[in-house]
Design a protein around this motif. Structure first.
Motif, PDB file in Angstrom:
ATOM      1  N   GLU A  78      90.095   5.503  19.099  1.00 35.38           N
ATOM      2  CA  GLU A  78      89.551   6.746  18.552  1.00 35.38           C
ATOM      3  C   GLU A  78      88.043   6.650  18.363  1.00 35.38           C
ATOM      4  O   GLU A  78      87.317   7.630  18.593  1.00 35.38           O
ATOM      5  CB  GLU A  78      90.237   7.068  17.223  1.00 35.38           C
ATOM      6  N   GLU A  79      87.542   5.482  17.970  1.00 38.61           N
ATOM      7  CA  GLU A  79      86.101   5.312  17.840  1.00 38.61           C
ATOM      8  C   GLU A  79      85.410   5.437  19.193  1.00 38.61           C
ATOM      9  O   GLU A  79      84.336   6.036  19.299  1.00 38.61           O
ATOM     10  CB  GLU A  79      85.793   3.952  17.213  1.00 38.61           C
ATOM     11  N   LEU A  80      86.035   4.894  20.241  1.00 44.79           N
ATOM     12  CA  LEU A  80      85.456   4.996  21.574  1.00 44.79           C
ATOM     13  C   LEU A  80      85.401   6.447  22.030  1.00 44.79           C
ATOM     14  O   LEU A  80      84.376   6.898  22.580  1.00 44.79           O
ATOM     15  CB  LEU A  80      86.290   4.163  22.558  1.00 44.79           C
ATOM     16  N   VAL A  81      86.478   7.190  21.798  1.00 45.42           N
ATOM     17  CA  VAL A  81      86.492   8.605  22.167  1.00 45.42           C
ATOM     18  C   VAL A  81      85.426   9.372  21.386  1.00 45.42           C
ATOM     19  O   VAL A  81      84.713  10.221  21.940  1.00 45.42           O
ATOM     20  CB  VAL A  81      87.887   9.207  21.919  1.00 45.42           C
ATOM     21  N   GLN A  82      85.299   9.071  20.100  1.00 41.86           N
ATOM     22  CA  GLN A  82      84.298   9.754  19.272  1.00 41.86           C
ATOM     23  C   GLN A  82      82.887   9.450  19.762  1.00 41.86           C
ATOM     24  O   GLN A  82      82.037  10.354  19.835  1.00 41.86           O
ATOM     25  CB  GLN A  82      84.456   9.334  17.810  1.00 41.86           C
ATOM     26  N   GLN A  83      82.612   8.188  20.120  1.00 43.14           N
ATOM     27  CA  GLN A  83      81.283   7.837  20.608  1.00 43.14           C
ATOM     28  C   GLN A  83      80.983   8.523  21.934  1.00 43.14           C
ATOM     29  O   GLN A  83      79.846   8.955  22.175  1.00 43.14           O
ATOM     30  CB  GLN A  83      81.168   6.311  20.756  1.00 43.14           C
ATOM     31  N   ARG A  84      81.987   8.650  22.770  1.00 43.93           N
ATOM     32  CA  ARG A  84      81.769   9.358  24.030  1.00 43.93           C
ATOM     33  C   ARG A  84      81.447  10.825  23.799  1.00 43.93           C
ATOM     34  O   ARG A  84      80.602  11.408  24.491  1.00 43.93           O
ATOM     35  CB  ARG A  84      83.014   9.218  24.913  1.00 43.93           C
TER      36      ARG A  84
END
Length: 384
Positions: free
Chosen positions: A283-289
């Motif tokens: 979820e953090e990776l998706v948010q950063q993207r």
């Protein structure tokens, strides 16, 4: 039947809302200890106490995530309000990846211990898991029933009448037979044998009547779509220690009706969905993207704006240069009459300013315009 003057959005099928009050000391400590124990025992996957960066939040916020059967993830957010006297109010909203199943565990048990000081309805102060005997004073009992009928958005209120004085077996609360997902959301009112007439008098404004020795589910305000008092009245409830199957079925049917979001639940749901902090690595990776994409769009927009400003500045410089060249090339004397005169950039600029001046006069307040006319008149008289 009471109706709502303004329509409210319906509670999503994936959402489980609850509100209560903690009346004992150290509510935050109880939450921290319970969440830590549940994580250590792997009942929940993780939890987080949201830090108060500014130190001025009026409430404490706790988040937790766990999984129910079939690996369905549930996210829940509990906000604990300040102590304004009489305890600290808490609001809990949980949302699953699928429509909520009443057989799933109650989200309350993922934050609070099984029993404790948290077990009180926020509106009435009554217990959420024990029997609440109606007050002996008729006026107090009627007021309590009316308040319960009008504040039924967060909890389901049930009124049970005892046809005769019950023994210990008849004092078992309804909550013990309810599906886990309905526990901690039902307030059970118990009326003594002699209170039936008073109860039905108090419930007249809701169009309800409790059968002798029976029960009724209050609709709340506003009533859910599809509510019919006949469908949620139980003729007989056997208070002998056996399961009140008809009453459990009525409460379960009522809870399954589409119901409007309770007062304040829309803000809590928005916070759960948009202000969530307990993220997994994915979820953090998706948010950063998403943030990178947002910043890229903003940068592209700023670049386009910069290019437009640059183009406008270049055109302004060109116009100024043309004006200067025209002024230098203009003859000193007046051109003969009858000849065609080419409009210079200076004349174009002058005409534009005159048009702006005329427009400004048209927008000038009447009082100001009148005052100017009076001034011009006085000036003309003095010159004469």
């Amino acid at each position: 039947m009471p109706t709502s003057p303004t329509a409210r959005p319906t509670t999503p099928a994936t959402v489980w809302p609850a509100r209560g009050r903690h009346v004992g000391p150290d509510a935050e400590g109880v939450l921290r200890r319970t969440l830590r124990q549940l994580k250590d025992s792997q009942v929940i996957d993780d939890f987080l106490e949201v830090p108060d960066a500014g130190g001025d939040l009026p409430e404490r916020v706790f988040e937790a995530r766990w999984r129910v059967p079939d690996e369905v993830t549930v996210r829940a957010r509990l906000s604990l309000g300040p102590d304004l006297g009489g305890g600290r109010e808490w609001t809990l909203l949980a949302e699953a990846e699928q429509p909520w199943d009443p057989a799933w565990p109650s989200p309350v048990t993922r934050f609070w211990p099984e029993y404790g000081d948290w077990d009180h309805d926020a509106a009435t102060g009554l217990s959420l898991s024990r029997i609440n005997t109606l007050p002996e004073d008729d006026k107090d009992a009627r007021r309590l029933l009316r308040d319960s009928g009008h504040h039924g958005g967060w909890c389901v209120h049930v009124v049970v009448h005892e046809a005769m004085t019950t023994d210990q077996h008849g004092r078992l609360p309804l909550a013990r037979w309810l599906p886990p997902g309905l526990r901690h959301r039902v307030v059970e009112h118990r009326a003594a044998p002699h209170q039936l007439r008073m109860v039905n008098w108090a419930l007249r404004e809701f169009g309800l009547e409790v059968p002798r020795g029976g029960a009724v589910v209050l609709p709340g305000t506003p009533a859910p779509s599809g509510y019919d008092s006949e469908d949620f009245a139980v003729r007989t409830v056997f208070l002998d220690g056996s399961e009140p199957a008809d009453l459990v079925a009525a409460v379960t049917r009522f809870a399954a009706l589409p119901r409007p979001l309770p007062d304040g639940a829309d803000d809590a749901l928005t916070a759960l969905r948009e202000d969530w902090h307990l993220l997994t690595l994915e979820e953090e990776l998706v948010q950063q993207r998403k943030l990178v994409a947002m910043y890229s769009e903003a940068l592209e927009s700023m670049t386009k704006s910069r290019d437009l400003y640059r183009e406008a500045a270049e055109r302004a410089h060109e116009a100024l240069a043309a004006y200067r060249e025209s002024a230098e090339a203009a003859p000193a004397g007046q051109q003969p009459s009858g000849t065609t005169r080419t409009t210079s950039p200076f004349q174009q600029l002058t005409r534009t300013l005159e048009r702006l001046k005329d427009s400004a006069k048209g927008l000038r307040p009447a009082g100001t315009a009148q005052g100017n006319e009076d001034t011009d008149t006085r000036s003309a008289d003095s010159e004469r």
